[in-house]
Structures are given as structure tokens and as C-alpha cells.
Design a protein around this motif. Structure first.
Motif, PDB file in Angstrom:
ATOM      1  N   PHE A   1     -26.254   7.838  19.016  1.00 34.01           N
ATOM      2  CA  PHE A   1     -27.590   7.969  19.592  1.00 34.01           C
ATOM      3  C   PHE A   1     -28.685   7.604  18.598  1.00 34.01           C
ATOM      4  N   PHE A   2     -28.617   8.167  17.391  1.00 32.60           N
ATOM      5  CA  PHE A   2     -29.701   7.979  16.436  1.00 32.60           C
ATOM      6  C   PHE A   2     -29.526   6.746  15.552  1.00 32.60           C
TER       7      PHE A   2
ATOM      8  N   ALA B   1     -27.170   4.078  16.375  1.00 34.60           N
ATOM      9  CA  ALA B   1     -26.624   2.944  17.147  1.00 34.60           C
ATOM     10  C   ALA B   1     -25.338   2.398  16.536  1.00 34.60           C
TER      11      ALA B   1
ATOM     12  N   GLN C   1     -26.295  -0.465  27.299  1.00 32.93           N
ATOM     13  CA  GLN C   1     -27.092  -1.013  26.203  1.00 32.93           C
ATOM     14  C   GLN C   1     -27.079  -2.534  26.214  1.00 32.93           C
TER      15      GLN C   1
ATOM     16  N   ASN D   1     -24.439  11.394  24.494  1.00 31.37           N
ATOM     17  CA  ASN D   1     -25.383  10.301  24.254  1.00 31.37           C
ATOM     18  C   ASN D   1     -25.770   9.621  25.562  1.00 31.37           C
TER      19      ASN D   1
ATOM     20  N   TRP E   1     -29.483   9.447  27.159  1.00 34.37           N
ATOM     21  CA  TRP E   1     -30.024   8.102  27.434  1.00 34.37           C
ATOM     22  C   TRP E   1     -30.449   7.992  28.893  1.00 34.37           C
TER      23      TRP E   1
ATOM     24  N   THR F   1     -40.808   4.385  27.294  1.00 32.92           N
ATOM     25  CA  THR F   1     -40.171   4.790  26.045  1.00 32.92           C
ATOM     26  C   THR F   1     -40.728   3.957  24.901  1.00 32.92           C
TER      27      THR F   1
ATOM     28  N   ALA G   1     -39.576   2.421  21.016  1.00 35.38           N
ATOM     29  CA  ALA G   1     -38.456   2.200  20.109  1.00 35.38           C
ATOM     30  C   ALA G   1     -38.758   2.800  18.743  1.00 35.38           C
TER      31      ALA G   1
ATOM     32  N   LEU H   1     -32.325   4.433  11.393  1.00 30.26           N
ATOM     33  CA  LEU H   1     -32.471   4.958  12.746  1.00 30.26           C
ATOM     34  C   LEU H   1     -32.725   3.831  13.740  1.00 30.26           C
ATOM     35  N   SER H   2     -32.229   4.011  14.957  1.00 36.61           N
ATOM     36  CA  SER H   2     -32.468   3.032  16.017  1.00 36.61           C
ATOM     37  C   SER H   2     -32.223   3.705  17.365  1.00 36.61           C
ATOM     38  N   PHE H   3     -33.323   4.187  18.020  1.00 39.62           N
ATOM     39  CA  PHE H   3     -33.178   4.828  19.324  1.00 39.62           C
ATOM     40  C   PHE H   3     -34.495   4.758  20.080  1.00 39.62           C
ATOM     41  N   ASP H   4     -34.438   5.030  21.376  1.00 41.73           N
ATOM     42  CA  ASP H   4     -35.617   5.045  22.236  1.00 41.73           C
ATOM     43  C   ASP H   4     -36.091   6.481  22.419  1.00 41.73           C
TER      44      ASP H   4
END
Length: 462
Positions: A169-170, A172, A283, A388, A392, A402, A404, A410-413
Motif C-alpha cells: 500500500f505505502f 507499491a 493498478q 490493501n 484502495w 485523490t 498522489a 512512498l507511493s500511494f493515493d
């Protein structure tokens, strides 16, 4: 002359059990038509009919096959049906059992995809899918709770589930890498005698009783290198020749080529069942290929929830919408139908390969603690992956916008709180209360949510 008991136990043919292929086909058709409610419900129906009612296989044989199928990429319930059909009536039995298991879903999802593509954003149909989306969110959350309660039997498994969630989730992290790393950790831990990872049901006492197959190994179930090579070549050809042909004729940029390649890759890495793989598919299909929106992914999952067959049939809807929106020279509906069928083909053809190739070797090794440890670790990681997916879905179902978040790995919406859709939130909460507090069934919850969505449309609320 009557065979000795010892000979029957050690080596039996596919037809010594007295169950004809015609009779088995009728039973598999019945199982297919009753296969609602996701893999847990489907496996429960199969167990009741195959083990309890028909007594085709003993409990231990059923669980052994199930453990193998849960370690495979793809839908475990369909693969379990294929496995038992193969045990009973060789390859043709596996084809009948596995094919019939998905046939009602293929037909149902195709019909619903056509309806959605033509009328999904119009009036009452739009309201219906609005309600469907809210119910599916509650169902996915319920799946997290159910699988977590059943599968997280130790602090180590709970920690692995949490790490899996944080990673995907956090940060990716790739879904296939998480699953494979978890399987390796569980395998090595169990092989060294560490009890941290305990497979669900492993070591439980039970009475098998009598069954038509007993505990013996049919002649065709003995492993053979020559046979394995033949099976591998045949099913690789069945799976990949259409993919190569489409790439050669249409080129890599064509939507049918993209569908064939993407879902072929997915078929290899789709460990953990439909819920787990949906995060990976969503995704890529939503954010990379732009075939459909997050809300439409929820609608597709709702279709799969309300029709018989594996939940992974949602991938047929994804393939349909991808080709419908980029039909090329074809009529959009025809392109959509071909895209949906192509997605199903490359999703399910490998399932037969895994069973027909691997089952003889799995039959040879009935008890393996290391394998059980790998299964338990995968189960733990899958809980994190499904959590997750639930979050999502919640973000994209309840919030209209949302933002980004990226940086420092880190990489999440993240949701924009001011964009909350209060009607979607209210329906989701109501669906969750129906499932968790009132113990309302999945189908009843879906039906009620759909009616609520239609009602909101009729009064002008949405």
C-alpha cells in the motif's frame, strides 16, 4: 476375477470407482451453478457435494489437493475442481470439471458486460451499479476479517500480514514478489522445524471414512517425466499460440495484444485468489492502461460476486471494456466480446497446465511440512494484500478525488477529505452493518444495495 483389496488401494484405474463420466459431468454442472460467494463458498459447496454427499474422495485427499491449489496462481476453487475431475476421469475429467466450473460465469459476465457497456451510465442502471459498488466494498472488508481470523494463527503470521500490507500500500512493492518471498520464508521456516507458520487445518484430526477413490493412487496419477514434457508442451501451446498469433497479426500496440500479454503475465503471478490479485490488476488496468476507472473495477467485481463462478471472472469484464473502448475496425460490442473471451482464455488455460503438470507429483507427496509452511505464509501475506485492496477500493468509492503521495520510497493515493461522497459512504456503512451485525448473506446485501442505489436515483439524490 475380483481384485485384491491391496491392489485396489495401491493402483486403481480412473473408472474402478464406478462413477461414470456422464454422472460426474452432471454433478460438476450442479456445483458450477451453485458456485456463488467467492472461493470460500465455492470450496464449501464442492466439499459438501464431493466429500460428504457423493463420497468421491476422502477429507484428507480433498484438503491435500486444496493446499496445492492455494499455492498456485489462479482461482483455487476452479483448479480444485479440475484436480478432482482429473483424479476421477483423467484429463477429460479435469477438462469437464474445470470447464463447467467457469462456463456459467463466462456467460453471465458477458451478458452483464454488454448491458453495462450499453446502458451502465444511464438512469436506473447507473443507480444499480452505484449501490453495487458500496456493497462490494463491504464484502471485501468482510473477506479481510474472515481470512484474517482463519489464517493468522500466530504472531509471526500477523506480523507478516502487516508487513505485506505496508509494503504494497505505502511503497507499491510488486505483488508477485511479496507472495513469492512469503512462500520462501514459510517454506524455510517450516523445513527447519520452526512452528511460527502453521497451515490452516494442518495436523487436525479427522475421520476420512470410505470413499470411491479411497486413499490409493490411480494409475494415471503416477508421475512420469515423458508425460510431464508432453503435457507441458501441449498446454503451453494451447495457452500461448493465440497470444503469439495476435501479436504477429496486430502488433504490440493493439488492444487485443495488450490484453493477451497483460493477462498472460497476470496468470503467472496471480497468487492468493481473486481478491488478492485485484489490487495488482486494478493498478495496471486503471492507472497504466486506462481501460476503465476504479469505480468500474468495483462494478465488475460486483458482477462477479452476483454470478456463479470464480471471482476472477471480473477479468473478463476488464478485457471487455478495454476492447469495447478501443475497437479498431470492429463494431464496439463485437470487439468487447472478443476482448472479454480473450482475457478469460489466457486467464484459465494456464490453470489446466498447472494441474495436469503438477498434480501427479503432488499426489506422490501427500504430507510435506515445508509445503504447509509455505501455504501458511502465503495465506498471511494475502491477508495484507486484501486489506490493501479494501482500502484502495474505499478511497476510490467514497472519495471523488485523490492526491498522489510520492517520495522517500512512498507511493500511494491519499483521499481528499473534502471530496467525500456521503451517499456512497452511507450505503457502504449500511452494507457493512448488514454483513457484520445483522449477518445478512452476500447476495441479499448486494440485492439490497442495488435497490437502494436505484431508489437514490429515482428520488434524484445521485
Amino acid at each position: 476375477m475380483r481384485k485384491s483389496v491391496v491392489n485396489v488401494h495401491i493402483q486403481t484405474t480412473a473408472h474402478d470407482h464406478g462413477v461414470s463420466l456422464a454422472e460426474a459431468s452432471r454433478v460438476w454442472a450442479r456445483i458450477a451453478l451453485l458456485s456463488f460467494g467467492g472461493p470460500a463458498g465455492q470450496i464449501a459447496v464442492m466439499h459438501r457435494i464431493v466429500v460428504d454427499e457423493r463420497k468421491w474422495v476422502p477429507e484428507s485427499r480433498f484438503l491435500h489437493a486444496l493446499n496445492y491449489c492455494m499455492l498456485l496462481p489462479g482461482p483455487e476453487a476452479q483448479q480444485l475442481a479440475t484436480y478432482i475431475g482429473w483424479l476421477m476421469h483423467r484429463t477429460v475429467g479435469g477438462l469437464v470439471a474445470g470447464g463447467l466450473f467457469i462456463l456459467p460465469g463466462v456467460i453471465s459476465i458477458m451478458a452483464l458486460s454488454i448491458i453495462y457497456a450499453r446502458w451502465g451510465n444511464v438512469g436506473i442502471v447507473g443507480g444499480l451499479f452505484f449501490g453495487l459498488k458500496a456493497a462490494v466494498l463491504a464484502i471485501v472488508i468482510e473477506a479481510v476479517a474472515r481470512i484474517g481470523k482463519r489464517g493468522l494463527k500466530s504472531p509471526a503470521m500477523q506480523l507478516l500480514a502487516a508487513a505485506s500490507f505496508v509494503g504494497i500500500f505505502f511503497f507499491a512493492l510488486p505483488f508477485p514478489a511479496l507472495i513469492l518471498a512469503s512462500a520462501l520464508l514459510g517454506y524455510v521456516s517450516a523445513a527447519r522445524g520452526n512452528p511460527a507458520f502453521v497451515s490452516v487445518g494442518h495436523g487436525a484430526a479427522h475421520e476420512d471414512g470410505e470413499s470411491v477413490l479411497g486413499d490409493g493412487t490411480p494409475v494415471h496419477a503416477h508421475p512420469s517425466g515423458k508425460r510431464a514434457l508432453q503435457i507441458g508442451l501441449i498446454w503451453l501451446a494451447v495457452w500461448l499460440i493465440p497470444v503469439v498469433a495476435i501479436l504477429f497479426v496486430a502488433g504490440q500496440g493493439n488492444v487485443f495484444s495488450q490484453i493477451a500479454v497483460f493477462f498472460s503475465k497476470m496468470a503467472v503471478v496471480s497468487f492468493g485468489g481473486a481478491y488478492a490479485v485485484l489490487a495488482y490488476v486494478a493498478q495496471r488496468a486503471v492507472e497504466t492502461y486506462h481501460w476503465l476507472t476504479p469505480a468500474e473495477m468495483l462494478n465488475g467485481l460486483g458482477m462477479a460476486e452476483t454470478t456463479p463462478g470464480p471471482l476472477v471472472m471480473v477479468l473478463q469484464f476488464v478485457g471487455f471494456m478495454a476492447a469495447f473502448r478501443s475497437p479498431g475496425d470492429l463494431p464496439p460490442l463485437l470487439a468487447g466480446m472478443l476482448g472479454g473471451l480473450l482475457a478469460s482464455w489466457v486467464t484459465f488455460a494456464p490453470c489446466f497446465l498447472w494441474i495436469f503438470l503438477g498434480a501427479p507429483y503432488i499426489e506422490k507427496i501427500r504430507s510435506n511440512k515445508a509445503l504447509s509452511g509455505a501455504l501458511a505464509a502465503i495465506t498471511a501475506a494475502v491477508v495484507g494484500v486484501i486489506l490493501n485492496l479494501a482500502i484502495w477500493f474505499a478511497i476510490h468509492a467514497i472519495f471523488r478525488k485523490t492526491v498522489a503521495v510520492a517520495g522517500y520510497g512512498l507511493s500511494f493515493d491519499a483521499p481528499v477529505l473534502a471530496s467525500v461522497d456521503f451517499w456512497s459512504l452511507a450505503l457502504s456503512v449500511a452494507a457493512a452493518m448488514a454483513i457484520f451485525r445483522l449477518r445478512v448473506g452476500v447476495l441479499q446485501t448486494l440485492a439490497g444495495s442495488c435497490l437502494a442505489g436505484i431508489g437514490l436515483f429515482l428520488v434524484g439524490a445521485i
